[in-house]
Design a protein around this motif. Structure first.
Motif, mmCIF file in Angstrom:
data_model
loop_
_atom_site.group_PDB
_atom_site.id
_atom_site.type_symbol
_atom_site.label_atom_id
_atom_site.label_comp_id
_atom_site.label_asym_id
_atom_site.label_seq_id
_atom_site.Cartn_x
_atom_site.Cartn_y
_atom_site.Cartn_z
ATOM 1 N N LEU A 19 0.806 -1.218 0.000
ATOM 2 C CA LEU A 19 0.000 0.000 0.000
ATOM 3 C C LEU A 19 0.842 1.271 0.000
ATOM 4 C CD1 LEU A 19 -2.704 -1.115 2.598
ATOM 5 C CD2 LEU A 19 -2.774 -1.308 0.101
ATOM 6 N N SER A 20 2.122 1.145 -0.321
ATOM 7 C CA SER A 20 3.033 2.285 -0.253
ATOM 8 C C SER A 20 2.717 3.364 -1.281
ATOM 9 C CB SER A 20 4.483 1.810 -0.443
ATOM 10 O OG SER A 20 4.616 1.086 -1.664
ATOM 11 N N HIS A 21 2.058 2.993 -2.349
ATOM 12 C CA HIS A 21 1.570 3.963 -3.343
ATOM 13 C C HIS A 21 0.583 3.234 -4.248
ATOM 14 C CE1 HIS A 21 4.762 2.987 -6.652
ATOM 15 N NE2 HIS A 21 4.718 2.014 -5.774
ATOM 16 N N GLY A 22 0.153 3.885 -5.313
ATOM 17 C CA GLY A 22 -0.974 3.360 -6.077
ATOM 18 C C GLY A 22 -0.694 2.214 -7.016
ATOM 19 N N TRP A 23 0.550 1.748 -7.093
ATOM 20 C CA TRP A 23 0.891 0.677 -8.032
ATOM 21 C C TRP A 23 0.041 -0.577 -7.816
ATOM 22 C CZ3 TRP A 23 2.778 4.400 -10.236
ATOM 23 C CH2 TRP A 23 3.851 4.411 -11.114
ATOM 24 N N CYS A 24 -0.415 -0.810 -6.592
ATOM 25 C CA CYS A 24 -1.131 -2.051 -6.297
ATOM 26 C C CYS A 24 -2.459 -2.152 -7.032
ATOM 27 C CB CYS A 24 -1.343 -2.227 -4.796
ATOM 28 S SG CYS A 24 -2.360 -0.944 -4.023
ATOM 29 N N VAL A 25 -2.960 -1.035 -7.575
ATOM 30 C CA VAL A 25 -4.221 -1.074 -8.314
ATOM 31 C C VAL A 25 -4.023 -0.765 -9.794
ATOM 32 C CG1 VAL A 25 -5.625 -0.570 -6.297
ATOM 33 C CG2 VAL A 25 -4.798 1.322 -7.718
ATOM 34 N N LEU A 26 -2.778 -0.707 -10.244
ATOM 35 C CA LEU A 26 -2.502 -0.507 -11.664
ATOM 36 C C LEU A 26 -2.203 -1.859 -12.299
ATOM 37 C CD1 LEU A 26 -0.261 2.710 -11.856
ATOM 38 C CD2 LEU A 26 -2.735 2.501 -12.201
ATOM 39 N N ARG A 27 -2.969 -2.207 -13.332
ATOM 40 C CA ARG A 27 -2.763 -3.489 -14.007
ATOM 41 C C ARG A 27 -1.322 -3.629 -14.485
ATOM 42 N NH1 ARG A 27 -6.953 -6.605 -12.450
ATOM 43 N NH2 ARG A 27 -8.909 -5.470 -12.666
ATOM 44 N N PRO A 28 -0.803 -4.862 -14.460
ATOM 45 C CA PRO A 28 -1.472 -6.112 -14.130
ATOM 46 C C PRO A 28 -1.536 -6.460 -12.645
ATOM 47 C CG PRO A 28 0.753 -6.575 -14.881
ATOM 48 C CD PRO A 28 0.570 -5.085 -14.998
ATOM 49 N N SER A 122 7.549 -2.713 -9.925
ATOM 50 C CA SER A 122 7.292 -3.707 -10.960
ATOM 51 C C SER A 122 8.520 -4.598 -11.120
ATOM 52 C CB SER A 122 6.972 -3.015 -12.284
ATOM 53 O OG SER A 122 5.907 -2.099 -12.132
ATOM 54 N N PRO A 123 8.353 -5.747 -11.758
ATOM 55 C CA PRO A 123 9.519 -6.612 -11.963
ATOM 56 C C PRO A 123 10.549 -6.042 -12.919
ATOM 57 C CG PRO A 123 7.471 -7.870 -12.145
ATOM 58 C CD PRO A 123 7.102 -6.417 -12.148
ATOM 59 N N THR A 124 10.149 -5.064 -13.747
ATOM 60 C CA THR A 124 11.086 -4.448 -14.692
ATOM 61 C C THR A 124 11.019 -2.937 -14.581
ATOM 62 O OG1 THR A 124 9.482 -4.289 -16.512
ATOM 63 C CG2 THR A 124 10.723 -6.361 -16.310
ATOM 64 N N LEU A 150 -3.134 0.093 -21.910
ATOM 65 C CA LEU A 150 -1.788 -0.320 -22.307
ATOM 66 C C LEU A 150 -1.566 -1.793 -22.009
ATOM 67 C CD1 LEU A 150 1.144 0.193 -23.212
ATOM 68 C CD2 LEU A 150 1.616 1.044 -20.891
ATOM 69 N N THR A 151 -2.027 -2.240 -20.853
ATOM 70 C CA THR A 151 -1.797 -3.617 -20.437
ATOM 71 C C THR A 151 -2.474 -4.612 -21.375
ATOM 72 O OG1 THR A 151 -1.567 -2.896 -18.143
ATOM 73 C CG2 THR A 151 -1.978 -5.229 -18.485
ATOM 74 N N THR A 152 -3.563 -4.229 -22.016
ATOM 75 C CA THR A 152 -4.233 -5.159 -22.933
ATOM 76 C C THR A 152 -3.406 -5.449 -24.178
ATOM 77 O OG1 THR A 152 -5.470 -3.387 -24.058
ATOM 78 C CG2 THR A 152 -6.524 -4.455 -22.154
ATOM 79 N N HIS A 161 -4.382 -9.931 -18.654
ATOM 80 C CA HIS A 161 -3.195 -9.604 -19.439
ATOM 81 C C HIS A 161 -1.979 -9.363 -18.560
ATOM 82 C CE1 HIS A 161 -5.191 -8.914 -23.385
ATOM 83 N NE2 HIS A 161 -6.247 -8.742 -22.598
ATOM 84 N N ALA A 162 -0.843 -9.823 -19.048
ATOM 85 C CA ALA A 162 0.444 -9.423 -18.479
ATOM 86 C C ALA A 162 0.831 -8.080 -19.068
ATOM 87 C CB ALA A 162 1.512 -10.467 -18.793
#
Length: 303
Positions: A19-28, A122-124, A150-152, A161-162
């Motif tokens: 929960l440190s920032h909004g990445w947790c709700v950005l796909r994927p 993210s992993p990259t 973008l993720t689609t 989608h990855a």
């Protein structure tokens, strides 16, 4: 369905990181509050798609990872999943020095007490760069919509989608990409970024090397189209580099309300407040921004 147990550093805590920032709700990525689980669709190096469900483990510094895959996974693939999860959760970040400073600065004791300080990534670096670019000069709702579109472009498993590879994005021309993502002026910058990666004109993964000087990394970031002080400062935090304050309107409003009795402060005054944190000052700023959310999510909230 393989279930993995990963152990982070002793001071790692799952929820403050997720929960440190909004990445947790950005796909994927997606986050489910009811189960307090982080989900992610991940494309492995060989093209295999897996769905990961990540949650807190038995010990506070552990995480459990359930892996969905259409086929049995090799030991090499399992190791790749472990490495990706560890990177997302910042297992390689050592916060001892930062926590020592936080304990000595009045008003910041809550940080080591709750285990805050690691940022979900993210992993990259490609994915972090693309998402950061899509946060510039826009609303959070529009950022989520642009990232979802973008993720689609990435590979799909059961409709999920990855994140697309730079090659998948660069395969489109700039017009096609922007027709799909609808990112406005950012679309051309996103395409340039993907092409630069494919052509190996930039190597963002190298920016994680602690031997590199942060000023040089920041200079390289600001040379990218669309990466001004805000976006470059945000990326520096995701790289584990906190030399830059990365001030934006949100940070300035936070400081006004939290530390300056509702009175707007100059950037020089804000910098003076965070000076005791030295090379960690950018992290201290961001944790102030996220303070209420992180305290609310902490089972050990003493405040």
């Amino acid at each position: 369905m393989p279930r993995l147990t990963l152990s982070g550093p002793p001071d790692f805590r799952f929820l403050p990181t997720v929960l440190s920032h909004g990445w947790c709700v950005l796909r994927p990525f997606s986050y489910r509050e009811d189960s307090r689980a982080l989900h992610r669709v991940e494309r492995l190096r060989d093209g295999t798609l897996v769905v990961l469900e990540i949650r807190e483990g038995v010990a506070p510094n552990e995480v459990l990872v359930e892996v969905e895959s259409d086929n049995d996974l090799s030991a090499e693939q399992i190791d790749e999943i472990r490495a990706a999860v560890a990177r997302c959760l910042g297992f390689d970040r050592r916060l001892d020095e930062f926590y020592e400073i936080a304990r000595s600065v009045p008003g910041y004791e809550w940080i080591p007490e709750t285990g805050a300080g690691r940022m979900l990534a993210s992993p990259t670096e490609w994915e972090d760069l693309a998402k950061t670019l899509l946060t510039t000069n826009t609303t959070w709702r529009m950022t989520k919509e642009m990232v979802s579109r973008l993720t689609t472009l990435g590979d799909a498993r059961d409709g999920q989608h990855a994140f697309p590879t730079p090659e998948q994005v660069a395969a489109l021309d700039a017009g096609q990409l922007n027709e799909h993502v609808r990112a406005g002026y950012r679309g051309a910058y996103l395409h340039d970024l993907a092409v630069a990666l494919v052509e190996r004109r930039i190597n963002p993964e190298a920016w994680r090397d602690p031997a590199l000087d942060s000023k040089d990394v920041y200079r390289q970031l600001t040379s990218l189209k669309g990466f001004g002080p805000y976006a470059s400062g945000a990326m520096m935090r995701l790289l584990g580099r906190f030399d830059e304050l990365g001030l934006d309107s949100v940070c300035r409003a936070m400081f006004r309300d939290l530390w300056n009795n509702g009175v707007s402060a100059s950037d020089r005054e804000i910098a003076a407040h965070y000076a005791p944190f030295g090379r960690w000052r950018g992290l201290a700023v961001w944790l102030d921004v996220m303070r209420e959310e992180l305290l609310a999510a902490s089972p050990t909230n003493p405040y």
